[in-house]
Scaffold this motif. Structure first.
Motif, mmCIF file in Angstrom:
data_model
loop_
_atom_site.group_PDB
_atom_site.id
_atom_site.type_symbol
_atom_site.label_atom_id
_atom_site.label_comp_id
_atom_site.label_asym_id
_atom_site.label_seq_id
_atom_site.Cartn_x
_atom_site.Cartn_y
_atom_site.Cartn_z
ATOM 1 N N ILE A 203 2.917 -11.870 7.719
ATOM 2 C CA ILE A 203 3.495 -11.083 6.889
ATOM 3 C C ILE A 203 3.933 -10.319 6.105
ATOM 4 C CG2 ILE A 203 5.943 -11.397 6.704
ATOM 5 C CD1 ILE A 203 5.980 -14.431 8.115
ATOM 6 N N ALA A 204 4.128 -8.614 6.022
ATOM 7 C CA ALA A 204 4.166 -7.881 5.391
ATOM 8 C C ALA A 204 5.538 -7.774 5.131
ATOM 9 C CB ALA A 204 2.954 -6.823 5.501
ATOM 10 N N ILE A 205 6.396 -7.002 4.444
ATOM 11 C CA ILE A 205 7.381 -7.166 4.157
ATOM 12 C C ILE A 205 7.765 -5.327 2.942
ATOM 13 C CG2 ILE A 205 8.018 -8.845 2.644
ATOM 14 C CD1 ILE A 205 11.207 -8.359 3.954
ATOM 15 N N GLY A 206 8.421 -4.543 3.138
ATOM 16 C CA GLY A 206 8.769 -3.625 1.964
ATOM 17 C C GLY A 206 8.792 -2.246 2.892
ATOM 18 N N LEU B 164 3.249 -9.238 11.295
ATOM 19 C CA LEU B 164 4.755 -9.304 11.708
ATOM 20 C C LEU B 164 5.318 -8.257 10.468
ATOM 21 C CD1 LEU B 164 7.381 -9.110 12.314
ATOM 22 C CD2 LEU B 164 8.139 -10.974 11.392
ATOM 23 N N ILE B 165 5.548 -6.830 10.055
ATOM 24 C CA ILE B 165 5.526 -6.354 9.479
ATOM 25 C C ILE B 165 7.491 -5.404 9.450
ATOM 26 C CG2 ILE B 165 5.500 -3.788 8.720
ATOM 27 C CD1 ILE B 165 2.868 -2.932 9.918
ATOM 28 N N ILE B 166 7.883 -5.589 8.011
ATOM 29 C CA ILE B 166 9.737 -6.283 8.798
ATOM 30 C C ILE B 166 9.445 -4.761 7.263
ATOM 31 C CG2 ILE B 166 11.666 -7.244 7.176
ATOM 32 C CD1 ILE B 166 9.764 -10.033 7.774
ATOM 33 N N ALA B 167 10.042 -3.128 8.014
ATOM 34 C CA ALA B 167 10.535 -2.675 7.373
ATOM 35 C C ALA B 167 11.063 -1.809 8.017
ATOM 36 C CB ALA B 167 9.053 -1.399 6.753
ATOM 37 N N PRO C 269 1.882 -17.161 2.544
ATOM 38 C CA PRO C 269 1.328 -15.768 1.952
ATOM 39 C C PRO C 269 2.630 -15.290 2.350
ATOM 40 C CG PRO C 269 0.086 -17.736 2.636
ATOM 41 C CD PRO C 269 1.241 -18.164 3.380
ATOM 42 N N LEU C 270 2.450 -13.232 1.722
ATOM 43 C CA LEU C 270 3.608 -12.798 1.967
ATOM 44 C C LEU C 270 2.275 -10.822 1.349
ATOM 45 C CD1 LEU C 270 6.955 -13.221 1.531
ATOM 46 C CD2 LEU C 270 6.123 -13.302 3.880
ATOM 47 N N ILE C 271 2.872 -9.716 2.120
ATOM 48 C CA ILE C 271 2.547 -8.669 1.605
ATOM 49 C C ILE C 271 3.094 -7.860 1.734
ATOM 50 C CG2 ILE C 271 0.697 -7.018 1.940
ATOM 51 C CD1 ILE C 271 -0.401 -8.346 4.306
#
Length: 496
Positions: free
Chosen positions: A317-320, A252-255, A342-344
């Motif tokens: 999950i990656a975010i940013g 999942l990428i939140i961006a 844990p997050l990226i």
């Protein structure tokens, strides 16, 4: 991975090699000089090239004397030696190699003071004045010598290390070095070669093997390691028969925002081509048409549906990227932190944490932070040098139990123990917008596939840079989109 050693440890490796292989130090120096000359010939193939060799009175100068003799034996017609005699003390191996030249009536000039050095007209200068044992900035005649040679603007090739350049430790601002176009170094690159400040002293470096005891080098305690293609072949698992999309995880990428949707799409593209089984991106609804048009394989999750329950199914999950730093984004990041997974974290996620340092107190263990220099300093305060910055990164990675990917020409991956892995792939052609977004998506891809946080970061950094290296052949610049689309081809070449 190859250990990177301090100057003292490399001297210990010399001593152990001499002992275990039952050779003399002058024989080891000869091996080093032969390796240098072999690399030099590849760089300067024309035997009519005029060459000046500047030799100090230590072992680096001894190398230079041996190199001069070997170049002459290889057929180079114009080799002249300048004996830099600013010190009375000389090493035994320097003395032995000097005697060999004197016996050959080799053309030499003693330089007892800087004024004795003429304006060298030779096309190439070999720097063998001072080696890696230096632990203080250049002063006095050595500093004047470096400044004089630099002003000549000749093609300079240094033996092992540029004169005045420390192998490790903080690189002081405004320090003077004898600048090298190329450094041909022995067995391992110096740790300081990987810092941006090194550009003040050298443009390129090449490593040659001189037969040091490799087992001893690899057993030396070291915080610094260099990742290579062979490491990737061991780390990356090939795809097995009967595997399926569920085998390779769901990222999942939140961006993205309305004005920065490209960052989200680049991250998703990299995640897809990095091999994640499923990729979902959470972007504003305004970007849905662009997503469906450019990346039909990538799924969409409405921002309003982000919840503890909906997020549980994702492997990582990656975010940013392109998220923005306003209240809505800040509240979103805060809510994601509360999941304690844990997050990226990249780009605006890091900027938000820099604005609200207390967020670091809630950073989930085994998270991956991927800052460039400005984002790092926004997170952890201003730094005067990259050595200082790396020391902070090591301390923070331990304290926060996270991975820090400190982006640079040579990116540093710092793990939870404070150990540093140096990534050597990548090139200036990649200096374009969106590259960080691609790296974030690629890291998320490998994390989703089940690799540990450290391994996911190492693999992603190496593959990211290696892909850029392949695309840069014959091109001035490489776009982030082109790089993302080429990732799978480069990865296949690494693991076949």
């Amino acid at each position: 991975m190859k250990n990177l050693l301090s100057a003292k440890q490399m001297r210990d490796a010399d001593a152990i090699t001499i002992k275990n292989k039952e050779i003399t130090s002058i024989d080891l120096m000869e091996s080093a000089s032969e390796a240098f000359v072999e690399a030099f010939i590849e760089e300067v193939a024309d035997h009519e090239t005029t060459i000046a060799v500047l030799c100090g009175k230590g072992n680096n100068g001894g190398d230079g004397l041996a190199v001069a003799r070997l170049l002459k034996a290889q057929g180079y017609t114009s080799v002249f030696v300048y004996l830099i005699a600013f010190s009375e003390k000389e090493s035994a191996d320097y003395t032995a190699n000097l005697k060999r030249l004197e016996d050959l009536w080799f053309p030499m000039l003693a330089v007892n003071k800087v004024e004795d050095l003429p304006d060298i007209k030779d096309e190439v200068i070999i720097d063998a004045v001072l080696g890696s044992g230096l632990n203080a900035p250049l002063e006095g005649p050595y500093k004047e010598l470096a400044q004089k040679v630099n002003a000549l603007k000749r093609h300079v090739i240094a033996i092992d290390v540029p004169t005045g350049f420390p192998a490790e430790g903080e690189l002081k601002e405004n320090s003077v070095y004898l600048k090298a176009d190329l450094v041909i170094c022995f067995e391992r690159p110096k740790i300081n070669f990987f810092f941006p400040e090194a550009a003040q002293a050298l443009k390129h470096f090449k490593v040659v093997s001189i037969g040091l005891d490799e087992d001893f080098i690899q057993q030396c305690p070291s915080l610094y390691h260099l990742v290579e293609a062979s490491d990737l072949r061991e780390m990356v698992q090939p795809r097995e028969l009967f595997s399926h999309k569920g085998t390779y995880g769901h990222a999942l990428i939140i961006a993205g925002q309305q004005q920065t949707m490209g960052a989200a799409l680049l991250a998703a593209r990299a995640c897809l081509h990095g091999g994640a089984g499923l990729t979902t991106v959470s972007i504003p609804e305004s970007g849905l048409t662009a997503l469906n048009t450019s990346l039909p394989e990538v799924m969409y999750l409405d921002r309003g549906e982000l919840s503890a329950r909906s997020i549980q199914k994702y492997s990582t999950i990656a975010i940013g990227p392109g998220l923005g730093t306003g209240k809505e984004s800040t509240d979103l990041l805060k809510s994601i932190f509360q999941l304690n997974r844990p997050l990226i974290l990249d780009a605006d996620a890091l900027n938000i944490i820099g604005n609200y340092p207390e967020f670091l107190n809630h950073l989930p263990s085994d998270s991956i932070l991927t800052p460039h220099m400005k984002e790092f300093d926004h997170l952890f305060g201003k730094h005067q040098s990259w050595w200082e910055r790396l020391e902070t990164a090591r301390n923070k990675a331990v304290a926060l139990n996270c991975i820090i990917v400190l982006k640079n020409q040579f990116t540093f991956i710092i793990d939870q123990s404070g150990s540093v892995t140096v990534n050597s792939t990548g090139n200036p052609a990649m200096a374009q917008g969106g590259m960080g977004d691609v790296l974030t998506g690629l890291t998320a891809s490998f994390a989703a596939q089940g690799y540990s946080a450290k391994d996911a970061a190492i693999i992603a950094c190496y593959l990211h840079g290696k892909t850029g290296d392949e695309l840069a052949e014959g091109q001035v610049s490489v776009s982030a989109s082109a790089l993302a689309d080429h990732l799978a081809y480069t990865l296949k070449g690494l693991i076949k």
